[in-house]
Design a protein around this motif. Sequence first.
Motif, PDB file in Angstrom:
ATOM      1  N   GLY A  86      49.467  10.919 -38.396  1.00  0.00           N
ATOM      2  CA  GLY A  86      50.596  10.394 -37.642  1.00  0.00           C
ATOM      3  C   GLY A  86      51.555   9.598 -38.495  1.00  0.00           C
ATOM      4  O   GLY A  86      51.198   9.126 -39.580  1.00  0.00           O
ATOM      5  N   TRP A  87      52.760   9.479 -38.005  1.00  0.00           N
ATOM      6  CA  TRP A  87      53.753   8.578 -38.577  1.00  0.00           C
ATOM      7  C   TRP A  87      54.069   7.498 -37.545  1.00  0.00           C
ATOM      8  O   TRP A  87      54.293   7.808 -36.365  1.00  0.00           O
ATOM      9  CB  TRP A  87      55.034   9.319 -38.948  1.00  0.00           C
ATOM     10  N   PHE A  88      54.063   6.279 -38.019  1.00  0.00           N
ATOM     11  CA  PHE A  88      54.369   5.126 -37.182  1.00  0.00           C
ATOM     12  C   PHE A  88      55.555   4.393 -37.795  1.00  0.00           C
ATOM     13  O   PHE A  88      55.890   4.590 -38.962  1.00  0.00           O
ATOM     14  CB  PHE A  88      53.176   4.164 -37.137  1.00  0.00           C
ATOM     15  N   ARG A  89      56.149   3.501 -37.022  1.00  0.00           N
ATOM     16  CA  ARG A  89      57.175   2.628 -37.566  1.00  0.00           C
ATOM     17  C   ARG A  89      57.088   1.265 -36.906  1.00  0.00           C
ATOM     18  O   ARG A  89      56.616   1.132 -35.766  1.00  0.00           O
ATOM     19  CB  ARG A  89      58.570   3.226 -37.363  1.00  0.00           C
ATOM     20  N   GLN A  90      57.548   0.268 -37.658  1.00  0.00           N
ATOM     21  CA  GLN A  90      57.524  -1.092 -37.142  1.00  0.00           C
ATOM     22  C   GLN A  90      58.777  -1.819 -37.599  1.00  0.00           C
ATOM     23  O   GLN A  90      58.996  -1.990 -38.804  1.00  0.00           O
ATOM     24  CB  GLN A  90      56.276  -1.830 -37.617  1.00  0.00           C
ATOM     25  N   ALA A  91      59.586  -2.205 -36.630  1.00  0.00           N
ATOM     26  CA  ALA A  91      60.773  -3.005 -36.905  1.00  0.00           C
ATOM     27  C   ALA A  91      60.399  -4.482 -36.818  1.00  0.00           C
ATOM     28  O   ALA A  91      59.418  -4.833 -36.148  1.00  0.00           O
ATOM     29  CB  ALA A  91      61.867  -2.666 -35.906  1.00  0.00           C
ATOM     30  N   PRO A  92      61.150  -5.358 -37.475  1.00  0.00           N
ATOM     31  CA  PRO A  92      60.836  -6.793 -37.430  1.00  0.00           C
ATOM     32  C   PRO A  92      60.729  -7.311 -36.002  1.00  0.00           C
ATOM     33  O   PRO A  92      61.599  -7.046 -35.163  1.00  0.00           O
ATOM     34  CB  PRO A  92      62.017  -7.429 -38.162  1.00  0.00           C
ATOM     35  N   GLY A  93      59.640  -7.996 -35.712  1.00  0.00           N
ATOM     36  CA  GLY A  93      59.450  -8.588 -34.392  1.00  0.00           C
ATOM     37  C   GLY A  93      58.994  -7.628 -33.322  1.00  0.00           C
ATOM     38  O   GLY A  93      58.888  -8.009 -32.154  1.00  0.00           O
ATOM     39  N   LYS A  94      58.718  -6.382 -33.715  1.00  0.00           N
ATOM     40  CA  LYS A  94      58.313  -5.383 -32.719  1.00  0.00           C
ATOM     41  C   LYS A  94      56.926  -4.840 -33.045  1.00  0.00           C
ATOM     42  O   LYS A  94      56.447  -4.937 -34.174  1.00  0.00           O
ATOM     43  CB  LYS A  94      59.325  -4.244 -32.657  1.00  0.00           C
ATOM     44  N   GLU A  95      56.315  -4.248 -32.032  1.00  0.00           N
ATOM     45  CA  GLU A  95      55.005  -3.638 -32.213  1.00  0.00           C
ATOM     46  C   GLU A  95      55.133  -2.363 -33.036  1.00  0.00           C
ATOM     47  O   GLU A  95      56.154  -1.662 -32.973  1.00  0.00           O
ATOM     48  CB  GLU A  95      54.407  -3.311 -30.840  1.00  0.00           C
ATOM     49  N   ARG A  96      54.083  -2.058 -33.785  1.00  0.00           N
ATOM     50  CA  ARG A  96      54.064  -0.792 -34.508  1.00  0.00           C
ATOM     51  C   ARG A  96      53.899   0.337 -33.498  1.00  0.00           C
ATOM     52  O   ARG A  96      52.956   0.339 -32.703  1.00  0.00           O
ATOM     53  CB  ARG A  96      52.921  -0.775 -35.516  1.00  0.00           C
ATOM     54  N   GLU A  97      54.803   1.302 -33.558  1.00  0.00           N
ATOM     55  CA  GLU A  97      54.792   2.395 -32.583  1.00  0.00           C
ATOM     56  C   GLU A  97      54.635   3.732 -33.286  1.00  0.00           C
ATOM     57  O   GLU A  97      55.161   3.944 -34.380  1.00  0.00           O
ATOM     58  CB  GLU A  97      56.093   2.403 -31.763  1.00  0.00           C
TER      59      GLU A  97
END
Length: 132
Positions: free
Chosen positions: A35-46
């Motif tokens: 899988g590929w995930f992403r995480q923006a500052p202050g947000k949950e890793r999705e």
Amino acid sequence: QVQLVESGGGSVQPGGSLRLSCSVLGYTNSINCMGWFRQAPGKEREGVAGIVPGSGSTYYVDSVKGRFTISRDNAKNTVYLQMDSLKPEDTAMYYCAAARPNVCAHIAAMNGNHVRPFFDYWGQGTQVTVSA
């Protein structure tokens, strides 16, 4: 043990493209979902996309459907994420992940939310920044 090494991040203007790569090292026969995930500052890793290495079945969250494409090259033990029509809201640290059970369908079913616990191995992340 499995190790994941990402590459390919960078900065791009809105509407541009990037391709991320994830090299899978170690006991790859134990992996049934990438899988590929992403995480923006202050947000949950999705989660954003998943692929079953054996069948090639793919799964995407709604926000990236039609823009991102996940693929794999089993001979090279590498998984890719082709990202087109990038938007500023795609800006995040992107992570490659691997799971021993086939949990790829969870990424789509849960629209990428709360799927992090299903994955066993993680890369170090690569930054993607989309801005004018």
